[in-house]
Every structure is written in structure tokens, then in C-alpha cells.
Enzyme design. Structure first.
Site, PDB file in Angstrom:
ATOM      1  N   HIS A   1      48.804  55.914  39.969  1.00 13.44           N
ATOM      2  CA  HIS A   1      48.399  57.259  39.507  1.00 13.44           C
ATOM      3  C   HIS A   1      47.103  57.724  40.195  1.00 13.44           C
ATOM      4  O   HIS A   1      46.089  57.947  39.530  1.00 13.44           O
ATOM      5  CB  HIS A   1      48.247  57.259  37.969  1.00 13.44           C
ATOM      6  CG  HIS A   1      48.398  58.625  37.380  1.00 13.44           C
ATOM      7  ND1 HIS A   1      48.946  58.838  36.133  1.00 13.44           N
ATOM      8  CD2 HIS A   1      48.054  59.856  37.844  1.00 13.44           C
ATOM      9  CE1 HIS A   1      48.940  60.127  35.860  1.00 13.44           C
ATOM     10  NE2 HIS A   1      48.399  60.765  36.890  1.00 13.44           N
TER      11      HIS A   1
ATOM     12  N   GLU B   1      51.781  53.422  31.524  1.00 10.98           N
ATOM     13  CA  GLU B   1      50.718  53.139  32.492  1.00 10.98           C
ATOM     14  C   GLU B   1      49.581  52.422  31.783  1.00 10.98           C
ATOM     15  O   GLU B   1      49.275  52.784  30.642  1.00 10.98           O
ATOM     16  CB  GLU B   1      50.227  54.450  33.120  1.00 10.98           C
ATOM     17  CG  GLU B   1      51.308  55.118  33.951  1.00 10.98           C
ATOM     18  CD  GLU B   1      50.844  56.427  34.623  1.00 10.98           C
ATOM     19  OE1 GLU B   1      49.657  56.797  34.476  1.00 10.98           O
ATOM     20  OE2 GLU B   1      51.655  57.056  35.275  1.00 10.98           O
TER      21      GLU B   1
ATOM     22  N   ARG C   1      54.812  63.180  36.170  1.00  8.34           N
ATOM     23  CA  ARG C   1      54.606  62.271  35.045  1.00  8.34           C
ATOM     24  C   ARG C   1      55.809  61.345  34.946  1.00  8.34           C
ATOM     25  O   ARG C   1      56.961  61.776  35.160  1.00  8.34           O
ATOM     26  CB  ARG C   1      54.475  63.042  33.719  1.00  8.34           C
ATOM     27  CG  ARG C   1      53.142  63.740  33.498  1.00  8.34           C
ATOM     28  CD  ARG C   1      51.989  62.760  33.251  1.00  8.34           C
ATOM     29  NE  ARG C   1      50.728  63.433  32.981  1.00  8.34           N
ATOM     30  CZ  ARG C   1      49.829  63.779  33.903  1.00  8.34           C
ATOM     31  NH1 ARG C   1      50.058  63.500  35.178  1.00  8.34           N
ATOM     32  NH2 ARG C   1      48.703  64.367  33.557  1.00  8.34           N
TER      33      ARG C   1
HETATM   34  P1  NAP Z   1      51.417  74.322  37.444  1.00 14.52           P
HETATM   35  O1  NAP Z   1      50.688  75.159  38.445  1.00 14.52           O
HETATM   36  O2  NAP Z   1      51.347  74.695  36.018  1.00 14.52           O
HETATM   37  O3  NAP Z   1      52.935  74.218  37.930  1.00 14.52           O
HETATM   38  C1  NAP Z   1      53.926  73.686  37.173  1.00 14.52           C
HETATM   39  C2  NAP Z   1      55.241  74.362  37.568  1.00 14.52           C
HETATM   40  O4  NAP Z   1      56.310  73.698  36.893  1.00 14.52           O
HETATM   41  C3  NAP Z   1      55.301  75.840  37.187  1.00 14.52           C
HETATM   42  O5  NAP Z   1      55.788  76.587  38.257  1.00 14.52           O
HETATM   43  C4  NAP Z   1      56.260  75.848  36.011  1.00 14.52           C
HETATM   44  O6  NAP Z   1      57.061  77.013  35.915  1.00 14.52           O
HETATM   45  C5  NAP Z   1      57.180  74.681  36.357  1.00 14.52           C
HETATM   46  N1  NAP Z   1      57.875  74.196  35.175  1.00 14.52           N
HETATM   47  C6  NAP Z   1      57.390  74.004  33.929  1.00 14.52           C
HETATM   48  N2  NAP Z   1      58.330  73.531  33.128  1.00 14.52           N
HETATM   49  C7  NAP Z   1      59.466  73.452  33.870  1.00 14.52           C
HETATM   50  C8  NAP Z   1      60.795  73.045  33.609  1.00 14.52           C
HETATM   51  N3  NAP Z   1      61.169  72.673  32.387  1.00 14.52           N
HETATM   52  N4  NAP Z   1      61.697  73.106  34.612  1.00 14.52           N
HETATM   53  C9  NAP Z   1      61.336  73.518  35.834  1.00 14.52           C
HETATM   54  N5  NAP Z   1      60.085  73.915  36.152  1.00 14.52           N
HETATM   55  C10 NAP Z   1      59.160  73.875  35.184  1.00 14.52           C
HETATM   56  O7  NAP Z   1      50.892  72.817  37.501  1.00 14.52           O
HETATM   57  P2  NAP Z   1      50.285  72.023  38.749  1.00 14.52           P
HETATM   58  O8  NAP Z   1      48.825  72.240  38.802  1.00 14.52           O
HETATM   59  O9  NAP Z   1      51.098  72.303  39.961  1.00 14.52           O
HETATM   60  O10 NAP Z   1      50.531  70.518  38.243  1.00 14.52           O
HETATM   61  C11 NAP Z   1      51.840  70.067  37.952  1.00 14.52           C
HETATM   62  C12 NAP Z   1      51.818  68.711  37.286  1.00 14.52           C
HETATM   63  O11 NAP Z   1      51.477  67.714  38.220  1.00 14.52           O
HETATM   64  C13 NAP Z   1      50.764  68.527  36.182  1.00 14.52           C
HETATM   65  O12 NAP Z   1      51.197  69.052  34.942  1.00 14.52           O
HETATM   66  C14 NAP Z   1      50.592  67.028  36.128  1.00 14.52           C
HETATM   67  O13 NAP Z   1      51.475  66.460  35.205  1.00 14.52           O
HETATM   68  C15 NAP Z   1      50.968  66.581  37.539  1.00 14.52           C
HETATM   69  N6  NAP Z   1      49.794  66.071  38.300  1.00 14.52           N
HETATM   70  C16 NAP Z   1      49.759  64.761  38.630  1.00 14.52           C
HETATM   71  C17 NAP Z   1      48.693  64.272  39.373  1.00 14.52           C
HETATM   72  C18 NAP Z   1      48.635  62.832  39.765  1.00 14.52           C
HETATM   73  O14 NAP Z   1      47.543  62.278  39.865  1.00 14.52           O
HETATM   74  N7  NAP Z   1      49.746  62.187  40.033  1.00 14.52           N
HETATM   75  C19 NAP Z   1      47.633  65.111  39.744  1.00 14.52           C
HETATM   76  C20 NAP Z   1      47.718  66.438  39.371  1.00 14.52           C
HETATM   77  C21 NAP Z   1      48.812  66.916  38.649  1.00 14.52           C
HETATM   78  P3  NAP Z   1      56.628  78.370  35.191  1.00 14.52           P
HETATM   79  O15 NAP Z   1      56.175  79.237  36.304  1.00 14.52           O
HETATM   80  O16 NAP Z   1      57.871  78.832  34.517  1.00 14.52           O
HETATM   81  O17 NAP Z   1      55.523  77.997  34.220  1.00 14.52           O
HETATM   82  C1  GLV Z   2      46.708  63.928  36.792  1.00 14.21           C
HETATM   83  O1  GLV Z   2      47.710  63.313  36.596  1.00 14.21           O
HETATM   84  C2  GLV Z   2      46.471  65.249  36.310  1.00 14.21           C
HETATM   85  O2  GLV Z   2      47.308  65.760  35.560  1.00 14.21           O
HETATM   86  O3  GLV Z   2      45.431  65.811  36.669  1.00 14.21           O
END
Ligand code: NAP
Ligand code: GLV
Length: 322
Positions: free
Chosen positions: A286, A267, A238
Site C-alpha cells: 500500500h 492489511e 482498495r
Molecule cells: P475520485 O476522484 O473521487 O474518483 C473516483 C472515481 O470513481 C469517480 O469518477 C467516481 O465516479 C468513480 N466511482 C465511484 N463509485 C463507482 C462505482 N460504483 N462504479 C464505478 N465508478 C465509481 O477519487 P481518486 O482521488 O481518483 O481516488 C480513487 C481511490 O483510489 C480512493 O478512493 C482510494 O481508495 C484509492 N487510492 C489509493 C491509494 C494507494 O495508496 N494505493 C492512493 C490514493 C488513492 P463519480 O464521478 O460518479 O463519482
Molecule cells: C490511500 O490509500 C489513500 O486513499 O489516500
């Protein structure tokens, strides 16, 4: 009377049809124009369910208007656009779309990393502008990806999928996460580092953590100053996690080598944004999860979450805020 659901953007026809068998469906039918705030505030009043995109801010004001809302189904894994605490207080279930987009987003993150490392966009522009006079030894030379050190901040689902790709490129992978994941270290052959150490040691830094107030501008002037002068920052998480003014300065002054950005603080990003004027920035609108298959899976999961809650069943992927 069928329960009413409101969908905040044009949705795939077959999914709308499926929902219409059970619900009275109202939808903002535009593809690229977000629902106006006043329309959302009006439509939410008598809605039982809401399917929304990450572009909709579902804050206290919206939730206050909702008289009978039971579920908010976000078509994204990130849910920082929703005030989940207030929703919980009102007994409204919030759902998101994890997992179905993990691999597609990891693909895009790696594509951005490769593009920034090897100056792919810059090189393509160079050719199209007719600047390709002759092949020369050091022309458009970039950074090697294979064998380099990748630092991942946020080792969740997508972070892990990124490790698998990096290992295919013989990268050395280090990570920083809120909670250390020792079992993953052995399983994935990766090493934990404190944030500052990760920034100092990485050739590529990928942000893969969710956005919250706690991580606003996590990467700012000081953090950027720790990075190697040829290091590349990749952000597909983000925009708010990075202080964009500090990033601009670091890139312009050569404190770091480049950046690959799929997300921005505001955005859609303005074409006049200073970061877009820099040749060492690869910028995307994005599109992390934007493959046809994945976007369909996200829409279907959002639909199923909605159906489950409104028919008295458990949601498939409820948001459990931490
Ligand atoms: P996820 O499985 O929940 O993984 C997030 C990780 O970040 C977890 O391991 C979490 O640790 C860690 N975390 C949370 N807060 C933190 C902090 N303050 N410092 C360090 N680590 C921290 O989520 P995901 O499915 O991988 O997705 C991650 C993010 O990617 C989403 O929230 C979204 O914002 C972004 N995203 C973007 C797109 C795009 O189109 N660009 C698409 C999909 C996702 P814990 O194990 O302690 O909870
Ligand atoms: C995209 O940014 C998502 O969080 O799925």
C-alpha cells in the site's frame, strides 16, 4: 484551555509544532504500530479534533465515545475507514486529502502495471538467485504495454492522471465509471464501455474507484472469467473491491495473465497469503502515495483542514459522501 487534538500516528515534527501553537496535541508516537483500539477510545473522549490514518476504523463505537469531537481529518483520499453518515449525524466534519496525491499514485499504478507486464520482479529474483544461465530468445517474455488497451474502472482524479501516462505509451484507453463522462472522452481521447465489455476488451484493467459496500467484490469469479487470458489486473484502489480467492484461482488456472496489487482485503497482508505464492503477482505494501513530498503534502493538508475547522473556518477538502 486549548482545544485537544489527537493524532493517531507519529507525525512530522514541524507540523506537530505548528499545531501545538493553537492546540493541546496528544499523539500516538509509534511509526509502524497502529494506535491500540482502547487508547483511541480513551483519547477520543475529550478530543476536539482527530487526525487519523486509513488504518484507523472510525466507526459508531469510536464516534459514540466522542463527547466534543468537531472534526476528523483523514490523511488519505479514501475514507472508507470512517463512518461518515454517523459522523454527519453528530455534526462532525470529515476531511480527506485529495489531489495532492493524485500524480504520485498514478505514477505508482503505472509502475505496477509496467512491472507486472514485463515481469520485472520475477526477472530480478531470477538473476539474484543465480538462475541466469544464458540469454535465450523467449526467456522471461512478458506483455507489451505500448499499443495495448487499458481499461480504467473509476475515472476520477487518479484515473484521469493514469490516462495521461497511458497516452504517452500509445495505449488505447477505455473506461467504466458510475457516471459517464462524455466531455472527458473527447478531451482525453478515451472511450466509454459497460463493465463487462471493458473486462472483455482490456489487456490491462486498473481499478481506481473508492471502496464502499456497493463495490465489495465488484471483481469476482464471473468478472475475471470475462478477461483475456493474458490480461493483467492492477489494483491500487482498495483490496475489498476484488474477491481475492477468485483472483487466486483465476491466476493459478491461467484464466488471466497476472496481477499488480498495492492493496489487500486485510492489511498488512500475511506473508502466507496464497496470492503471494504466485510468480505472476507483483505485490506492494500500500505505497501508492508514498513519496516524501506527497506524504508531507498530505500531512500538511490534514493539518490545515483541522486548523480551519477548529478556528471556525471552512475545511479545505471536506468529504462530501455520495
Ligand atoms: P475520485 O476522484 O473521487 O474518483 C473516483 C472515481 O470513481 C469517480 O469518477 C467516481 O465516479 C468513480 N466511482 C465511484 N463509485 C463507482 C462505482 N460504483 N462504479 C464505478 N465508478 C465509481 O477519487 P481518486 O482521488 O481518483 O481516488 C480513487 C481511490 O483510489 C480512493 O478512493 C482510494 O481508495 C484509492 N487510492 C489509493 C491509494 C494507494 O495508496 N494505493 C492512493 C490514493 C488513492 P463519480 O464521478 O460518479 O463519482
Ligand atoms: C490511500 O490509500 C489513500 O486513499 O489516500
Amino acid at each position: 484551555m486549548k482545544p485537544k487534538i489527537y493524532i493517531t500516528r507519529l507525525f512530522p515534527e514541524e507540523i506537530v509544532e505548528k499545531l501545538s501553537d493553537y492546540f493541546h496535541v496528544e499523539m500516538w508516537k509509534e511509526q509502524s504500530i497502529p494506535v491500540p483500539r482502547e487508547v483511541l477510545l480513551r483519547e477520543i473522549e475529550d478530543a476536539d479534533g482527530l487526525i487519523c490514518l486509513l488504518t484507523e476504523k472510525i466507526d459508531e463505537e469510536v464516534l459514540h465515545q466522542a463527547r466534543q469531537l468537531k472534526v476528523i481529518s483523514n490523511v488519505a483520499v479514501g475514507y472508507n475507514n470512517i463512518d461518515v453518515q454517523t459522523a454527519a449525524k453528530k455534526g462532525i466534519i470529515v476531511t480527506n486529502t485529495p489531489e495532492v496525491l493524485t500524480e504520485t499514485t498514478a505514477d505508482l499504478t503505472f509502475a505496477l502495471l509496467m512491472a507486472a507486464a514485463r515481469r520485472v520482479v520475477e526477472a530480478s529474483d531470477f538473476l539474484r538467485k543465480g538462475e541466469w544461465g544464458a540469454w535465450s530468445l523467449m526467456q522471461l517474455t512478458g506483455q507489451d504495454v505500448y499499443g495495448a488497451t487499458l481499461g480504467i474502472i473509476g475515472l476520477g482524479r487518479i484515473g484521469e492522471a493514469l490516462v495521461r501516462r497511458a497516452k504517452g505509451f500509445d495505449m488505447n484507453v477505455i473506461y467504466y465509471n458510475r457516471t459517464r463522462k462524455q466531455e472527458k472522452e473527447e478531451q482525453l481521447d478515451i472511450h466509454y464501455r459497460e463493465l463487462d465489455d471493458l473486462l472483455r476488451q482490456s489487456d490491462f484493467v486498473c481499478l481506481m474507484l473508492p471502496y464502499s459496500d456497493e463495490v465489495h467484490h465488484l471483481i469476482g469469479k464471473e468478472e475475471l472469467s470475462l478477461m483475456k487470458s493474458n490480461a493483467i489486473l492492477i489494483n491500487t484502489a482498495r483490496g475489498g473491491i476484488v474477491d481475492e480467492a477468485a483472483l487466486y484461482y483465476a491466476l493459478k488456472e491461467g484464466q488471466i495473465g497476472g496481477a499488480g496489487l498495492d492493496v489487500f482485503e486485510q492489511e498488512p497482508v500475511s506473508v502466507d497469503h496464497p496470492l503471494l505464492s504466485l510468480p505472476n503477482v507483483v505485490a506492494l505494501p500500500h505505497i501508492g502515495s508514498a513519496s516524501v513530498k506527497t506524504r508531507m503534502k498530505m500531512a500538511l493538508l490534514a493539518c490545515d483542514n483541522m486548523m480551519n475547522v477548529l478556528t471556525g473556518n471552512k475545511p479545505i477538502t471536506p468529504v462530501i459522501d455520495s
